[in-house]
Design an enzyme around this catalytic site. Structure first.
Site, PDB file in Angstrom:
ATOM      1  N   HIS A 186      -2.602  -0.990  -3.351  1.00 49.77           N
ATOM      2  CA  HIS A 186      -3.647   0.018  -3.200  1.00 49.77           C
ATOM      3  C   HIS A 186      -3.225   1.252  -3.993  1.00 49.77           C
ATOM      4  CE1 HIS A 186      -4.307  -1.893   1.036  1.00 49.77           C
ATOM      5  NE2 HIS A 186      -4.793  -2.645   0.064  1.00 49.77           N
TER       6      HIS A 186
ATOM      7  N   SER B 107       0.859  -1.190   0.000  1.00 51.57           N
ATOM      8  CA  SER B 107       0.000   0.000   0.000  1.00 51.57           C
ATOM      9  C   SER B 107       0.891   1.234   0.000  1.00 51.57           C
ATOM     10  CB  SER B 107      -0.944  -0.028   1.210  1.00 51.57           C
ATOM     11  OG  SER B 107      -1.837   1.071   1.158  1.00 51.57           O
TER      12      SER B 107
ATOM     13  N   ASP C 173      -4.424  -4.664   5.896  1.00 52.92           N
ATOM     14  CA  ASP C 173      -4.802  -5.496   4.751  1.00 52.92           C
ATOM     15  C   ASP C 173      -3.666  -6.456   4.414  1.00 52.92           C
ATOM     16  OD1 ASP C 173      -6.318  -6.452   2.610  1.00 52.92           O
ATOM     17  OD2 ASP C 173      -5.460  -4.990   1.218  1.00 52.92           O
TER      18      ASP C 173
END
Length: 343
Positions: free
Chosen positions: A183, A156, A281
């Site tokens: 992401h 991310s 995540d």
């Protein structure tokens, strides 16, 4: 006592500088030290003020963001965030190459709400704070797998440059397909993929629904779609599946979604890597891969832009190895080069 992040804003638009500095000043965790109107001005002010964070516009007169970033980082080590619009993403990628930690899209300043401001400032704070505080943590546990069939990577915040470094280090003729969930802002995915593809020896592309995964190719989840894996029609083959289900913890694509989809398919024959990122995540998915016998690696705090996702996985006991970014590619190569299926 709370760490205060000293900030240098660099943008040739006085309006952008004024709006950005106004709402950053509302957060006591930040102190605006100076504003620079172009890259050359930024070099001088970075030398004078020695900021912790530089919010760097990329397309400016006199000197652009990539050139300024490169020159500043030869003498100092602030966290540099490239601040860009959709039409300048290619220049923003050059900022990453020069050493910027992250690319953040310029928001619609007129319609920003409090939720957006809060999330935006938290992202900047975590990038800056964790860039200042780095410690090395390592672990090594041998895998019980005799061979590997897939490399899975999740990331991310700070991920684009970290993924680029890993893929570059893996070199040509890497013997596994690679699936990647990062992401990313909607308009940045294709430009990011093109930039990485032009700077590594592997073939890097955006995954297409139903396509067969080929060794030596890296497949990114497109923005707004979950990337999952299924068995292919030919024996020993696998295919990418683009899943349009709801976001997982507000994230789409989701690293957990990709990791978890691999468990019943690959069982103990995968290597999964969780890189820098905010939140958690990928932690639960990485734990499932480890429990199935796959080999799991987390980036250590020493090199993470944000030690959120790797830390969450480590705290769950999901990591078999914890390594700084500069060691990861060589480590993976050593594990897979002589332990791969022929297909």
């Amino acid at each position: 006592m709370q760490d205060v992040i000293n900030v240098l804003i660099v943008d040739d638009s006085p309006t952008v500088c004024q709006i950005l500095s106004t709402f950053i000043k509302e957060d006591s965790r930040f102190c605006i030290q100076a504003i620079a109107e172009n890259g050359l001005d930024a070099i001088g002010k970075a030398e004078t003020f020695k900021p912790d964070l530089i919010i760097m516009d990329v397309n400016m007169p006199v000197m652009d963001g990539p050139s300024a970033t490169e020159k500043i980082l030869t003498k100092q080590s602030p966290a540099v965030v490239a601040f860009t619009t959709e039409d300048s993403v290619d220049i923003a990628c050059r900022c990453l190459e020069a050493g910027a930690l992250e690319v953040i899209g310029k928001p619609d300043f007129i319609n920003m709400d409090d939720t957006f401001k809060k999330n935006f400032l938290e992202r900047l704070y975590q990038i800056s704070l964790l860039h200042k505080k780095k410690n090395i943590v390592k672990a090594s546990v041998e895998s019980k797998s005799d061979y590997y069939e897939m490399l899975l990577i999740g990331a991310s915040t700070g991920g684009p440059s970290a993924i680029h470094k890993v893929l570059k280090g893996l070199g040509k003729d890497f013997p596994l397909p690679i699936m990647i969930t990062q992401h990313i802002d909607t308009y940045f995915d294709k430009q990011l993929i093109n930039w990485i593809n032009s700077n590594v020896e592997l073939n890097v592309k955006c995954a297409e629904d139903g396509e067969t995964l080929v060794k030596g190719n890296a497949y990114f989840a497109p923005a707004g779609k979950h990337l999952c894996i299924e068995k292919g029609t030919a024996p020993g083959s696998y295919k990418a599946v683009l899943n349009d289900e709801a976001p997982v913890s507000f994230l789409k694509p989701s690293v957990d979604k990709m990791f978890m989809s691999s468990v019943p398919i690959l069982k103990n024959h995968s290597i999964a890597l969780l890189l820098t990122g905010m939140g958690k995540d990928g932690a639960e998915g990485l734990k499932q891969i480890k429990d199935a016998g796959g080999y799991t690696i987390c980036e250590s705090e020493s090199s993470c832009v944000v030690f959120g996702m790797p830390k969450a996985a480590i705290d769950l006991g999901a990591a078999k190895a914890v390594l700084p970014l500069e060691e990861i590619a060589d480590y993976i190569n050593a594990k897979v080069r002589n332990k791969t299926m022929t297909y």
